[in-house]
Motif scaffolding. Structure first.
Motif, short mmCIF file in Angstrom:
data_model
loop_
_atom_site.label_atom_id
_atom_site.label_comp_id
_atom_site.label_asym_id
_atom_site.label_seq_id
_atom_site.Cartn_x
_atom_site.Cartn_y
_atom_site.Cartn_z
N HIS A 33 -4.10 3.34 -3.44
CA HIS A 33 -4.95 4.45 -3.47
C HIS A 33 -5.43 4.80 -2.16
O HIS A 33 -5.31 5.82 -1.72
N ASP A 71 1.52 6.80 -11.80
CA ASP A 71 2.15 7.55 -10.76
C ASP A 71 3.76 7.14 -10.90
O ASP A 71 4.12 5.91 -10.81
N ASN A 73 5.98 7.42 -8.81
CA ASN A 73 6.60 6.84 -7.45
C ASN A 73 6.14 5.27 -7.38
O ASN A 73 7.08 4.54 -7.12
#
Length: 223
Positions: A33, A71, A73
């Motif tokens: 993050h 996410d 990804n």
């Protein structure tokens, strides 16, 4: 763009038990993050490659953990990790080892990643780790024959935290003792309090609470 290599464990249980384990999710998600917020990219690798085991994915109230896990990804990278044999360490600006008990059973003794990390560090790179992640620093030997840790002050998951967590009798070895025997200095604060140690180009965090701070320190070191 700065790129960070994140080696994770392939070992899916706590030591020799049948308790599901691997990489502890908040320790990788909180750092990622911080890295992505800074505009950095990352790759996830493991000894064998392929899907890497995660636990702690269902912690309530951890919004950062939830966002990163959602996410696509991230999911693609954690489910298709790069095998160490295919890693070109020259492509990365830092190496980050997240914790979880799994790596005590593989990365803590793996010479393939250790040799890559030694080369990276001697070429001016940054190495970071949190909680049990510093176990991956144990096998890193520099070209002069010295252990990377010999001149470095570090922290990591403590004996008291193992006792609190109920894992003291199940772990392959006690990380605090292993680091204390090899590192120039082992540092700790009260159980579950945040502690991040930055010494030369090595960043370590004591426990899951410290993952956020390790991420911030890593961004600072690369900025």
């Amino acid at each position: 763009m700065k790129r960070i290599l994140i080696p994770v464990t392939n070992h899916a249980t706590l030591g020799d038990t049948d308790q599901a384990n691997g990489t502890y999710s908040p320790e990788i998600t909180h750092v990622i993050h911080e890295l992505t917020a800074a505009g950095f990219d990352y790759e996830i690798a493991s000894i064998k490659g392929g899907k890497a085991p995660l636990y702690g994915t269902d912690i309530e109230g951890d919004e950062v953990n939830r966002i990163v896990l959602a996410d696509d990804n991230f999911q693609n990278r954690i489910n298709n990790t790069i095998p160490v044999s295919q890693v070109n360490i020259d492509e990365y600006d830092a190496v980050f080892y997240p914790g979880g008990f799994g790596l005590l059973s593989d990365l803590s003794t793996n010479t393939d990643f250790a040799q890559l990390a030694a080369k990276h560090y001697e070429n001016g790179g940054v190495i970071a780790a949190v909680c049990h992640g510093p176990a991956a620093l144990l096998p890193i030997t520099l070209s002069n024959g010295d252990s990377l840790l010999a001149s470095i002050s570090v922290t990591g998951f403590t004996r008291e935290e193992e006792i609190d967590f109920g894992t003291i009798t199940h772990i392959p070895f006690l990380l605090e003792e292993a680091l204390s025997r090899k590192a120039a200095r082992f540092n700790k604060v009260q159980p579950w309090q945040e502690l991040v140690i930055v010494d030369k180009r090595v960043i370590t965090g004591q426990n899951p609470t410290s993952a956020h701070g390790v991420g911030k320190a890593l961004v600072t070191s690369l900025s």
